[in-house]
Design an enzyme around this catalytic site. Structure first.
Site, PDB file in Angstrom:
ATOM      1  N   HIS A 189     123.661   3.712 108.343  1.00 20.19           N
ATOM      2  CA  HIS A 189     124.205   3.528 106.992  1.00 20.19           C
ATOM      3  C   HIS A 189     123.441   2.455 106.225  1.00 20.19           C
ATOM      4  O   HIS A 189     122.564   1.764 106.747  1.00 20.19           O
ATOM      5  CB  HIS A 189     125.692   3.178 107.064  1.00 20.19           C
ATOM      6  CG  HIS A 189     125.998   1.868 107.740  1.00 20.19           C
ATOM      7  ND1 HIS A 189     125.816   0.642 107.127  1.00 20.19           N
ATOM      8  CD2 HIS A 189     126.496   1.591 108.978  1.00 20.19           C
ATOM      9  CE1 HIS A 189     126.182  -0.327 107.951  1.00 20.19           C
ATOM     10  NE2 HIS A 189     126.590   0.207 109.074  1.00 20.19           N
ATOM     11  N   SER A 263     119.400   3.978 102.245  1.00 19.34           N
ATOM     12  CA  SER A 263     119.160   2.671 101.632  1.00 19.34           C
ATOM     13  C   SER A 263     118.598   1.658 102.635  1.00 19.34           C
ATOM     14  O   SER A 263     117.524   1.861 103.178  1.00 19.34           O
ATOM     15  CB  SER A 263     120.467   2.178 100.990  1.00 19.34           C
ATOM     16  OG  SER A 263     120.249   1.081 100.141  1.00 19.34           O
ATOM     17  N   ASP A 410     120.316   7.120  90.215  1.00 14.52           N
ATOM     18  CA  ASP A 410     120.446   5.908  91.042  1.00 14.52           C
ATOM     19  C   ASP A 410     119.965   4.697  90.240  1.00 14.52           C
ATOM     20  O   ASP A 410     118.795   4.594  89.887  1.00 14.52           O
ATOM     21  CB  ASP A 410     119.609   6.055  92.314  1.00 14.52           C
ATOM     22  CG  ASP A 410     119.942   4.999  93.359  1.00 14.52           C
ATOM     23  OD1 ASP A 410     120.319   3.880  92.980  1.00 14.52           O
ATOM     24  OD2 ASP A 410     119.834   5.302  94.559  1.00 14.52           O
TER      25      ASP A 410
END
Length: 464
Positions: A189, A263, A410
């Site tokens: 993540h 990310s 984004d």
């Protein structure tokens, strides 16, 4: 049409000027607030923990000769010696931890230069007293901070790791048993998130065939979610990678695997791929934070200004700037929100009539300030100078497929970052998703993304 174009150009320039002017005023005020909070937290730490806690506000100091003082940095290359009861490690840390230019810091530096004018330079090495004091606990065989600290949440969810005798990451595993799995997949993540970003979105949407053929591992990174949150950790790249190896690769006997990362996780994925080049079957990167470093620029400082531009707009950039530039304001945010996350979650559910995606709140709230602060600086900023080498290694020495996804809207990591990756790895396939941002690139399109992942894994070329 020309008039319309000129009007649009004027409005754009006006908006940019207003944003920069307001940002200058707001962040100048925040510089002062953070300076004042520094003293407030020192007093509070002394009161609650009976110890005057170090912080990164003071500038780097000259090496201290007393025992237990550790030599740190030279000419922008920052390293510390970490001691434990069993081994000694040389850690790489980011200078952005203690060098973040601001109005107050510039005034302070000018004053310091005036006071020290004419004095001889005794050493090219400097040591940051904060890190020295943090390490003293290890040298003396004591833990620096209580677990949890007074400003951290002490609920069962956030401290569940303390009840286990093993200090390994929380791992959510799904799929067949060891000998039945055809292949393994590791999900990593992003910053201030958790394994729920994957387990609550794409995991339930994989096909029956995928669930029969692939073992799926989603982790909570060190310091986040239900994973350990050691108060004396520097949360360096090495620590994060070793915890992934000790928690997933070694105990589950993972020999070759696919990686899906979002990310911050993209940085860890690339570092892991470089460390295990013959084990990677495919790399899927979502919104990779890759900003090429201009010639002559300091990589860490450039990266900090890219991800945290000290602007009030867009809002996500303002939030990133608060998290990156202000040690004590960001700690206050954690104190008010993370420590009281159960109440905040209750209010959020009440206001949204239980329509709030609670797993996103879980990821956002369940971390410590110490973990978020050090991970942001030591991994995101600290690895900026290594990204070119990582990408070149993947290009030249790995045969795995590389797929990059990015949301067109984004506002945190611009879509150019994905094209920058492709310019470094020509075989990388970039897919830009229209009308999606940093989060909705997965959340809200989890069914489509699950199908895309299955196609990548089934079509991936063999590693090695």
């Amino acid at each position: 049409m020309d008039a319309m174009g000129k009007t649009r150009s004027v409005l754009t320039l006006t908006g940019r000027f207003i944003n920069e002017a307001v940002s200058f005023f707001v962040f100048s005020m925040l510089d002062l607030v953070d300076f004042l909070l520094c003293f407030l937290y020192k007093v509070a730490d002394l009161f609650f923990e009976a110890e005057w806690k170090p912080c990164y506000c003071s500038s780097s100091k000259e090496a201290i000769t007393n025992s237990g003082k550790i030599l740190l940095s030279e000419q922008g290359e920052s390293k510390i010696v970490c001691l434990s009861s069993t081994k000694l490690q040389l850690e790489e840390i980011s200078d952005t931890l203690y060098t973040r230019p601001s109005l107050l810091s510039e005034v302070s530096k000018m004053t310091t230069r005036e006071n020290k004018r004419g004095s001889a330079v005794r050493s090219t090495f400097t040591v940051n007293s904060t890190i020295v004091e943090m390490l003293q606990g290890k040298i003396g065989g004591q833990i620096c901070h209580p677990i949890p600290r007074w400003s951290d949440c002490d609920c069962k969810f956030c401290t569940s790791w303390t009840s286990s005798c093993k200090e390994t990451l929380y791992v959510k595993a799904e799929g067949p048993k060891d000998h039945d799995a055809r292949e393994d997949v590791l999900f990593i993540h992003g910053f201030i998130s958790s394994s729920a970003f994957w387990t609550e979105t794409v995991f339930p949407n994989f096909s029956s065939a995928a669930k029969l053929n692939f073992r799926l591992f989603a982790i909570d990174l060190l310091g986040f979610g239900r994973s350990p949150k050691p108060a004396d950790s520097m949360y360096t790249l090495r620590e994060h990678l070793e915890m992934i190896e000790q928690s997933v690769l070694e105990p589950h006997k993972v020999k070759s695997f696919h990686i899906v990362a979002h990310s911050l996780g993209c940085i860890l994925a690339l570092a892991l791929a470089v460390k295990h080049p013959n084990s990677i079957k495919s790399l899927t990167l979502l919104a990779p934070p890759y900003f090429p470093i201009p010639k002559g620029a300091q990589a860490t400082q450039h990266m900090m200004r890219m991800v945290a531009p000290r602007r009030v707009w867009p809002v996500i950039a303002f939030g990133a700037s608060i998290a990156c530039w202000y040690e004590h304001i960001s700690r206050t945010v954690c104190l008010l929100i993370c420590k009281n996350h159960r109440f905040v979650e209750f209010v959020a559910k009440l206001v949204t009539r239980n329509r709030m995606r609670t797993f996103l709140l879980e990821g956002f709230f369940c971390h410590t300030h110490n973990a978020a602060w050090h991970t942001l600086h030591n991994v995101i900023c600290g690895t900026a100078g290594k990204m070119d080498a990582y990408l070149d290694t993947v290009r030249d020495h790995l045969k795995c497929d590389v797929n990059v996804f990015h949301g067109r809207d984004d506002e945190l990591i611009p879509v150019e970052c994905s094209y920058n990756v492709q310019s470094r790895i020509p075989r990388a396939r970039v897919k830009v998703i229209e009308k999606k941002d940093h989060i909705t690139i997965v959340v809200g399109r989890q069914k489509a993304f699950a199908r895309e992942l299955e196609a990548i894994w089934n079509n991936s070329s063999p590693s090695g």
